[in-house]
Design an enzyme around this catalytic site. Structure first.
Site, PDB file in Angstrom:
ATOM      1  N   LYS A  52       0.836  -1.203   0.000  1.00  0.00           N
ATOM      2  CA  LYS A  52       0.000   0.000   0.000  1.00  0.00           C
ATOM      3  C   LYS A  52       0.874   1.258   0.000  1.00  0.00           C
ATOM      4  CE  LYS A  52      -3.847  -2.430   2.052  1.00  0.00           C
ATOM      5  NZ  LYS A  52      -4.455  -2.973   3.277  1.00  0.00           N
ATOM      6  N   GLN A  96      -4.719  -1.871   9.494  1.00  0.00           N
ATOM      7  CA  GLN A  96      -4.596  -3.195   8.876  1.00  0.00           C
ATOM      8  C   GLN A  96      -5.178  -4.264   9.795  1.00  0.00           C
ATOM      9  OE1 GLN A  96      -3.344  -3.768   5.664  1.00  0.00           O
ATOM     10  NE2 GLN A  96      -4.173  -5.804   6.050  1.00  0.00           N
ATOM     11  N   ASP A 119     -11.399   2.848   3.970  1.00  0.00           N
ATOM     12  CA  ASP A 119     -11.711   1.419   3.815  1.00  0.00           C
ATOM     13  C   ASP A 119     -13.221   1.216   3.701  1.00  0.00           C
ATOM     14  OD1 ASP A 119      -9.709  -0.430   3.580  1.00  0.00           O
ATOM     15  OD2 ASP A 119      -9.335  -0.594   5.744  1.00  0.00           O
TER      16      ASP A 119
END
Ligand code: NDP
Length: 282
Positions: A52, A96, A119
């Site tokens: 990422k 994460q 997200d």
């Protein structure tokens, strides 16, 4: 004839477009920033976070990586989220998952400001998606929708079967397909007659986490097959669909790797740029 949906190429094109958009924002003095928080030392998570960061750099997005020890307390993690919420150079925040067992992932997601929830997992954004007014859509199903778009097929009135009902893939996937007027069936581990259900589908999205679980002979001739699964096996990465046999039946199919996977990161970058753009015009 079966055609392969080349997620890698489609994602590359999206990332190139985003680089242009980031440049335009930069000319106005706005540099999109993504904070990625990793707790603990899970090797797979570390790879995802590294990828990422790399993708951000390539797109011109500033990335802020916070790597915390596996012993981090809930209070310490929430305090970092609070700082990131208040940091004007951070437009998107991603924690994460999975977190170590002693941490409450739901509380952490809820602590992220919905305007920075790139997200799309915050209950506010999930609720907006459910009522058909999406803000940040979860990256993997959003990537699947882009892939479906590239086939040129209209989804209206089509029968879509989503196998898997996780909060990150299956459920939002079903909502997005419904929003495009597909007739959606969501299957899970308690579903009866799964092969029959899959065989009725014009569009199959498999997100189960079991290699080759969806058999080629379940697939209706001409169906579009999207394989979200990423399974590490002795043969390397494989999907949830038995590709060899399914590709003989489908009109379009995604490979693994090189299908949905690259789209997830592209959509994350897209949400981050969108978050920055919204701040810039706020
Ligand atoms: P989860 O484990 O959270 O969910 C799996 C789902 O599959 C559950 O809803 C489960 O049902 C269902 N399932 C399990 N066994 C069966 C069965 N025998 N029959 C029917 N349904 C079953 O997984 P995720 O959604 O997080 O991920 C799924 C896969 O997608 C994984 O391989 C993951 O690595 C991959 N993935 C890929 C991404 C990408 O970028 N390409 C991003 C995210 C995930 P139940 O709810 O009843 O337990």
């Amino acid at each position: 004839m079966t055609r392969i949906i080349d997620g890698k190429a489609i994602a590359r094109k999206i990332r190139e477009e985003l680089r242009g958009e980031v440049q335009r924002l930069g000319e106005k003095g706005l540099v999109p920033g993504l904070a990625v928080v990793l707790v603990g030392d899970d090797p797979a998570s570390a790879v995802y976070v590294r990828n990422k960061g790399k993708a951000c750099a390539e797109a011109g997005i500033r990335s802020f990586q916070h790597t915390l020890s596996a012993k981090t307390t809930q209070k310490e993690l929430l305090s970092l989220i609070s700082r990131l919420n208040n940091d004007p150079s951070v437009h998107g925040i991603l924690v994460q998952m999975p977190l170590p067992d002693h941490l409450d992932g739901h509380a952490v997601v809820e602590a992220i400001s919905p305007e920075k929830d790139v997200d799309g997992f915050h209950p506010f954004n999930v609720g907006r998606l459910a009522i058909g007014r999406p803000t940040f859509e979860p990256c993997t199903p959003a990537g699947v929708m882009r892939l479906l778009d590239t086939t040129g097929a209209s989804l209206a009135g089509k029968d879509a079967v989503v196998v898997g009902r996780s909060n990150i893939v299956g459920k939002p996937m079903a909502l997005m397909l419904l929003q495009k007027n597909a007739t959606v069936t969501v299957c899970h581990s308690k579903t009866r007659n799964l092969p029959e259900k899959v065989a009725s589908a014009d569009i199959v999205v498999a997100s189960i986490g079991k290699p080759g679980f969806v058999k080629g002979d379940w697939i209706k001739p001409g169906a579009i097959v999207i394989d979200v699964g990423i399974n590490r096996t002795e043969k390397g990465l494989t999907g949830d669909v038995e590709f060899e046999t399914a590709s003989k039946k489908a009109s379009w199919i995604t490979p693994v790797p090189g299908g949905v996977g690259p789209m997830t990161i592209a959509m994350l970058l897209s949400n981050t740029v969108e978050a920055a753009r919204r701040k810039g015009t706020a």
